[in-house]
Design an enzyme around this catalytic site. Structure first.
Site, mmCIF file in Angstrom:
data_model
loop_
_atom_site.group_PDB
_atom_site.id
_atom_site.type_symbol
_atom_site.label_atom_id
_atom_site.label_comp_id
_atom_site.label_asym_id
_atom_site.label_seq_id
_atom_site.Cartn_x
_atom_site.Cartn_y
_atom_site.Cartn_z
ATOM 1 N N ILE A 1 1.028 -1.376 -0.112
ATOM 2 C CA ILE A 1 -0.023 -0.049 0.083
ATOM 3 C C ILE A 1 0.737 1.268 -0.158
ATOM 4 C CG2 ILE A 1 -1.720 1.371 1.321
ATOM 5 C CD1 ILE A 1 -2.838 -1.429 2.195
ATOM 6 N N LEU B 1 1.660 2.931 8.418
ATOM 7 C CA LEU B 1 1.329 1.599 7.647
ATOM 8 C C LEU B 1 2.188 0.576 7.994
ATOM 9 C CD1 LEU B 1 0.809 2.857 3.907
ATOM 10 C CD2 LEU B 1 -0.831 2.885 5.726
ATOM 11 N N TYR C 1 -3.750 -10.317 15.537
ATOM 12 C CA TYR C 1 -3.548 -9.264 14.644
ATOM 13 C C TYR C 1 -4.604 -8.355 14.766
ATOM 14 C CZ TYR C 1 -3.689 -6.712 10.031
ATOM 15 O OH TYR C 1 -3.706 -5.696 9.178
HETATM 16 P P1 NAD Z 1 2.920 -4.868 3.540
HETATM 17 O O1 NAD Z 1 3.630 -6.067 4.463
HETATM 18 O O2 NAD Z 1 3.186 -4.805 1.813
HETATM 19 O O3 NAD Z 1 3.812 -3.580 3.950
HETATM 20 C C1 NAD Z 1 4.106 -3.526 5.220
HETATM 21 C C2 NAD Z 1 5.625 -2.795 5.168
HETATM 22 O O4 NAD Z 1 5.965 -2.114 6.449
HETATM 23 C C3 NAD Z 1 6.670 -3.572 4.295
HETATM 24 O O5 NAD Z 1 7.515 -2.754 3.701
HETATM 25 C C4 NAD Z 1 7.491 -3.820 5.638
HETATM 26 O O6 NAD Z 1 9.100 -3.755 5.383
HETATM 27 C C5 NAD Z 1 7.400 -2.659 6.640
HETATM 28 N N1 NAD Z 1 7.494 -2.999 8.128
HETATM 29 C C6 NAD Z 1 6.997 -4.005 8.911
HETATM 30 N N2 NAD Z 1 7.655 -3.903 9.996
HETATM 31 C C7 NAD Z 1 8.186 -2.878 10.314
HETATM 32 C C8 NAD Z 1 8.947 -2.475 11.244
HETATM 33 N N3 NAD Z 1 9.036 -2.812 12.492
HETATM 34 N N4 NAD Z 1 9.640 -0.988 11.053
HETATM 35 C C9 NAD Z 1 9.585 -0.471 9.947
HETATM 36 N N5 NAD Z 1 8.990 -0.910 8.808
HETATM 37 C C10 NAD Z 1 8.139 -2.023 8.927
HETATM 38 O O7 NAD Z 1 1.614 -4.762 3.950
HETATM 39 P P2 NAD Z 1 0.507 -3.688 3.300
HETATM 40 O O8 NAD Z 1 -0.454 -4.644 2.499
HETATM 41 O O9 NAD Z 1 0.887 -2.646 2.558
HETATM 42 O O10 NAD Z 1 -0.323 -3.236 4.660
HETATM 43 C C11 NAD Z 1 -0.228 -1.816 4.934
HETATM 44 C C12 NAD Z 1 -0.830 -1.641 6.227
HETATM 45 O O11 NAD Z 1 -2.371 -1.880 6.001
HETATM 46 C C13 NAD Z 1 -0.455 -2.756 7.254
HETATM 47 O O12 NAD Z 1 -0.545 -1.812 8.668
HETATM 48 C C14 NAD Z 1 -1.693 -3.608 7.375
HETATM 49 O O13 NAD Z 1 -1.982 -4.166 8.633
HETATM 50 C C15 NAD Z 1 -2.731 -2.797 6.913
HETATM 51 N N6 NAD Z 1 -3.884 -3.463 6.254
HETATM 52 C C16 NAD Z 1 -3.499 -4.052 5.149
HETATM 53 C C17 NAD Z 1 -4.633 -4.862 4.419
HETATM 54 C C18 NAD Z 1 -4.284 -5.466 3.140
HETATM 55 O O14 NAD Z 1 -5.199 -6.388 2.702
HETATM 56 N N7 NAD Z 1 -3.257 -5.342 2.475
HETATM 57 C C19 NAD Z 1 -5.896 -5.023 5.008
HETATM 58 C C20 NAD Z 1 -6.259 -4.236 6.233
HETATM 59 C C21 NAD Z 1 -5.072 -3.307 6.669
#
Ligand code: NAD
Length: 377
Positions: free
Chosen positions: A13, A82, A188
């Site tokens: 995202i 995020l 989660y």
């Molecule tokens: P993603 O895993 O593609 O991206 C998450 C990013 O965060 C990654 O680049 C990772 O390297 C980074 N990251 C993880 N832990 C970290 C830390 N401790 N410090 C710094 N960086 C860190 O996930 P996404 O799908 O892009 O999701 C983004 C947000 O949206 C998240 O908070 C997720 O919970 C939320 N979300 C996503 C979805 C979905 O369907 N993709 C649905 C509901 C909520």
């Protein structure tokens, strides 16, 4: 409000959002630890990291580290937080890791915002529909109900339907609105609920507006094809591309609200640009529900690979049956309107996957982990 910090901005995202903001003239800083689970052991080969690394002010760092927050908050107008651990199933046995990153990392951000000088005018956080657990349903005899997790005694007999918590008859799914009961069925989901509440409490005390977006199931180009723990479309794609059969849980008729990545980034930008002094929680979804069997068969047909789609009756404890977000509030307050249908979105996604390397299929390993913990039946 031109300087935007995106934590987790190298992810799915975040990278899509960063590119859209840059196109619109914003200056973007990204804080991301380039987690191996998402980006692999060589981040320079990560699709999403490569999309942004030369276009943003990139800080490789961790949200669990206070000094990294101090580096990135100084000149920032809006924080879009995020970064998180995102696997629902994995969160049930890597509890400390999920609590530390998702709650602890947010606590570090809030301490910096409270105690260090900064110009941050708005905080936007990524919450999830997981905060609702099974969500909102209607019972013929008891009206609106918010059922607990489904019970093993029904599921082990092939009955996957959600039951009324009072009379245990089957109930009908309704779109879940933001005022629905919060009772997550996964660690989660709990971390996302805690994160939201922490931000709302501290935001109020320091006069900082907070927007929490409860995303439904987000999909689209850039979704990690390496991560076997989250993202049905990317998991199925990697399985199919490896020529392996797909094991569909339950009866395959469980549904999700699949929302295309561009609708999500549009919603976040509406939140950045809306001049608001109040805090809000919004569902963000597509308004459409699609069953998992249809997802698997559509992907199989589009890739043209002859694998079997087996409806196995296996199930995972903590999984929900259905979800569909009620979007009335975000439509009214932000003028949000989802634009991409599932048919169009899945075609775009497949076109993108066709251009990527085939990743190793680690799905069986992730299921094995759940089996060992007694979470997979
Ligand atoms: P993603 O895993 O593609 O991206 C998450 C990013 O965060 C990654 O680049 C990772 O390297 C980074 N990251 C993880 N832990 C970290 C830390 N401790 N410090 C710094 N960086 C860190 O996930 P996404 O799908 O892009 O999701 C983004 C947000 O949206 C998240 O908070 C997720 O919970 C939320 N979300 C996503 C979805 C979905 O369907 N993709 C649905 C509901 C909520």
């Amino acid at each position: 409000m031109k300087n935007i910090l995106i934590t987790g901005g190298a992810g799915f995202i975040g990278s899509n959002l960063a590119l859209k903001l840059i196109d619109q003239g914003y200056f973007v800083t990204v804080l991301d630890n380039l987690s191996e689970q998402i980006h692999g052991d060589d981040p320079d080969k990560s699709f999403t990291y490569n999309l942004i690394k030369n276009k943003v002010n990139m800080i490789v760092g961790d949200v669990n580290n206070s000094s990294d927050w101090e580096k990135v908050l100084k000149d920032c107008d809006v924080v879009v937080h995020l970064a998180a651990e995102t696997g629902t199933g994995q969160s049930m046995y890597e509890i400390d890791k999920y609590v530390a990153s998702n709650i602890g990392g947010t606590a570090k951000l809030l301490e910096s915002l409270t105690n260090k000088e900064n110009n941050v005018k708005k905080l936007i956080i990524a919450s999830s529909r997981a905060v609702y657990g099974e969500g909102k349903f209607e019972c013929r005899d008891h009206g609106i109900v918010f059922p607990e997790s489904r019970l093993e005694r029904y599921m082990s007999n092939g009955d996957y339907e959600v039951k009324c918590p009072i009379c245990f008859q089957n109930v009908k799914m309704l779109p879940t609105d933001e005022n629905s009961k919060l009772h997550p069925t996964s660690v989660y989901g709990f971390t996302k609920q805690a994160q939201e509440q922490l931000c709302m409490i501290v935001g109020k005390s320091i006069g900082l507006p907070v927007i929490a977006y409860r995303f439904q199931n987000v999909y689209g180009p850039g979704q990690s094809l390496k991560n076997p723990y989250t993202g049905i479309l990317s998991i199925f794609s990697t399985i199919i591309k490896n020529g392996n059969d797909i094991n569909i849980f339950e009866d395959g008729l469980e549904t999700r609200d699949f929302v295309y990545i561009e609708d999500i980034t549009d919603a976040i930008i509406l939140g950045i640009e809306k001049n608001e002094v109040d805090s809000y929680v919004f569902n963000v979804g597509s308004g459409e529900k699609t069953d998992v069997l249809k997802v698997a068969n559509t992907l199989k047909d589009k890739y043209g690979v002859d694998v079997k789609v087996n409806v196995s009756g296996n199930y995972r404890l903590g999984d929900i049956r259905h979800n569909l977000g009620d979007l009335n509030f975000i439509k009214e307050k932000l003028g949000y309107q989802p634009k991409i249908s599932f048919e169009k979105g899945i075609s775009n996604f497949v076109d993108w996957v066709e251009l990527q390397n085939v990743e190793k299929d680690n799905y069986i390993k992730s299921i094995q982990e759940m089996k060992e913990k007694g979470l997979y039946k």
